[in-house]
Each structure stands twice: as structure tokens, then as C-alpha cells.
Motif scaffolding. Structure first.
Motif, mmCIF file in Angstrom:
data_model
loop_
_atom_site.group_PDB
_atom_site.id
_atom_site.type_symbol
_atom_site.label_atom_id
_atom_site.label_comp_id
_atom_site.label_asym_id
_atom_site.label_seq_id
_atom_site.Cartn_x
_atom_site.Cartn_y
_atom_site.Cartn_z
ATOM 1 N N CYS A 30 36.498 17.542 -15.321
ATOM 2 C CA CYS A 30 36.404 17.997 -13.927
ATOM 3 C C CYS A 30 37.655 18.766 -13.520
ATOM 4 C CB CYS A 30 36.170 16.820 -12.991
ATOM 5 S SG CYS A 30 37.438 15.538 -13.050
ATOM 6 N N ILE A 31 38.802 18.346 -14.034
ATOM 7 C CA ILE A 31 40.054 19.037 -13.723
ATOM 8 C C ILE A 31 40.012 20.471 -14.242
ATOM 9 C CG2 ILE A 31 42.538 19.093 -14.173
ATOM 10 C CD1 ILE A 31 42.399 16.006 -14.388
ATOM 11 N N ARG A 32 39.570 20.635 -15.466
ATOM 12 C CA ARG A 32 39.511 21.973 -16.078
ATOM 13 C C ARG A 32 38.463 22.860 -15.417
ATOM 14 N NH1 ARG A 32 39.877 18.665 -20.407
ATOM 15 N NH2 ARG A 32 37.688 18.904 -20.990
ATOM 16 N N LYS A 33 37.367 22.291 -14.949
ATOM 17 C CA LYS A 33 36.262 23.085 -14.408
ATOM 18 C C LYS A 33 36.358 23.361 -12.907
ATOM 19 C CE LYS A 33 33.897 23.297 -18.255
ATOM 20 N NZ LYS A 33 33.444 24.515 -18.882
ATOM 21 N N CYS A 34 37.237 22.671 -12.191
ATOM 22 C CA CYS A 34 37.359 22.873 -10.742
ATOM 23 C C CYS A 34 37.875 24.283 -10.461
ATOM 24 C CB CYS A 34 38.298 21.840 -10.132
ATOM 25 S SG CYS A 34 38.471 22.025 -8.339
ATOM 26 N N PRO A 35 37.110 25.112 -9.727
ATOM 27 C CA PRO A 35 37.506 26.503 -9.502
ATOM 28 C C PRO A 35 38.719 26.663 -8.591
ATOM 29 C CG PRO A 35 35.547 26.016 -8.236
ATOM 30 C CD PRO A 35 35.817 24.811 -9.101
ATOM 31 N N VAL A 36 39.039 25.656 -7.777
ATOM 32 C CA VAL A 36 40.177 25.760 -6.862
ATOM 33 C C VAL A 36 41.284 24.770 -7.202
ATOM 34 C CG1 VAL A 36 38.855 26.731 -4.946
ATOM 35 C CG2 VAL A 36 39.027 24.262 -5.187
ATOM 36 N N SER A 40 43.653 16.373 -8.982
ATOM 37 C CA SER A 40 44.999 16.140 -9.490
ATOM 38 C C SER A 40 45.062 16.299 -11.006
ATOM 39 C CB SER A 40 45.453 14.733 -9.096
ATOM 40 O OG SER A 40 46.630 14.382 -9.772
ATOM 41 N N ARG A 41 46.093 16.956 -11.474
ATOM 42 C CA ARG A 41 46.286 17.172 -12.916
ATOM 43 C C ARG A 41 46.652 15.878 -13.641
ATOM 44 N NH1 ARG A 41 43.797 21.569 -14.120
ATOM 45 N NH2 ARG A 41 44.421 23.347 -12.910
ATOM 46 N N THR A 42 47.205 14.900 -12.931
ATOM 47 C CA THR A 42 47.632 13.658 -13.572
ATOM 48 C C THR A 42 46.633 12.517 -13.418
ATOM 49 O OG1 THR A 42 48.877 13.082 -11.585
ATOM 50 C CG2 THR A 42 50.070 14.217 -13.351
ATOM 51 N N ASP A 43 45.826 12.554 -12.355
ATOM 52 C CA ASP A 43 44.852 11.483 -12.111
ATOM 53 C C ASP A 43 43.544 12.107 -11.615
ATOM 54 O OD1 ASP A 43 43.462 9.171 -11.592
ATOM 55 O OD2 ASP A 43 44.803 8.450 -10.025
ATOM 56 N N ALA A 44 42.532 12.092 -12.446
ATOM 57 C CA ALA A 44 41.249 12.730 -12.113
ATOM 58 C C ALA A 44 40.531 12.052 -10.954
ATOM 59 C CB ALA A 44 40.347 12.753 -13.336
#
Length: 95
Positions: A30-36, A40-44
Motif C-alpha cells: 500500500c505504501i508503494r502504490k499510494c499515489p500521494v 507512513s513509510r515506517t508504519d503501514a
């Protein structure tokens, strides 16, 4: 003259809050696919509500379906959409 009622309504996101269940494995999809980049990069499990545009991509790409809307919210939104989309509206070109 431009159609519509002034003042125009300011742009805003949908008032939908995506919840994250304990099934989240922090895989990062989800972190990689979120367009905006609202997740959070540390806690999904942490989402920046002010940055989220409610595109729902994170709910679709989650392999364990840990991110979702409540069933009640989905039912209410579906009901409203059915009402709005009940009859065909002809397209207009506004320049």
C-alpha cells in the motif's frame, strides 16, 4: 457565461476513513502504490488523513485485505450513488 452556482464549492476529499486491521503485515504494498504517499513509510498502519485523497487504491492492493472501509459507510455511499446515477444525464461541454 459559465454555468453553476457561485461561489463554487471548494475541492475536498470524500469524508471516508480507511481503517487498518491487525491483519496488516507491513508488507509495504500500500505504501508503494499510494499515489500521494499518504501512508507512513515506517508504519503501514498510519495514514496521513490530510494527504489522503480517498482513491481506495490501498484497499484494492492489500494482499491480506487489512485496509478497508466500514460496511456501513460502503452501504450508505452505494445508496447515495444509486440515487444519483438512477437516470442518464446527457453530457455537456462547458468551455
Amino acid at each position: 457565461s459559465i454555468k453553476g452556482n457561485r461561489p463554487y464549492r471548494p475541492y475536498g476529499t470524500l469524508p471516508l476513513k480507511i481503517s487498518v486491521s491487525s491483519a496488516c503485515e507491513n508488507c509495504g504494498t500500500c505504501i508503494r502504490k499510494c499515489p500521494v504517499q499518504a501512508i507512513s513509510r515506517t508504519d503501514a498502519k498510519v495514514t496521513d488523513e490530510s494527504a489522503c485523497i480517498t482513491c481506495m487504491r490501498c484497499t484494492v492492493v492489500c494482499p491480506v485485505h487489512a485496509r478497508r472501509l466500514s460496511r456501513f459507510v460502503v452501504a450508505v455511499a452505494g445508496r447515495k450513488l444509486r440515487k444519483q446515477c438512477a437516470e442518464r444525464k446527457e453530457p455537456e461541454l462547458i468551455i
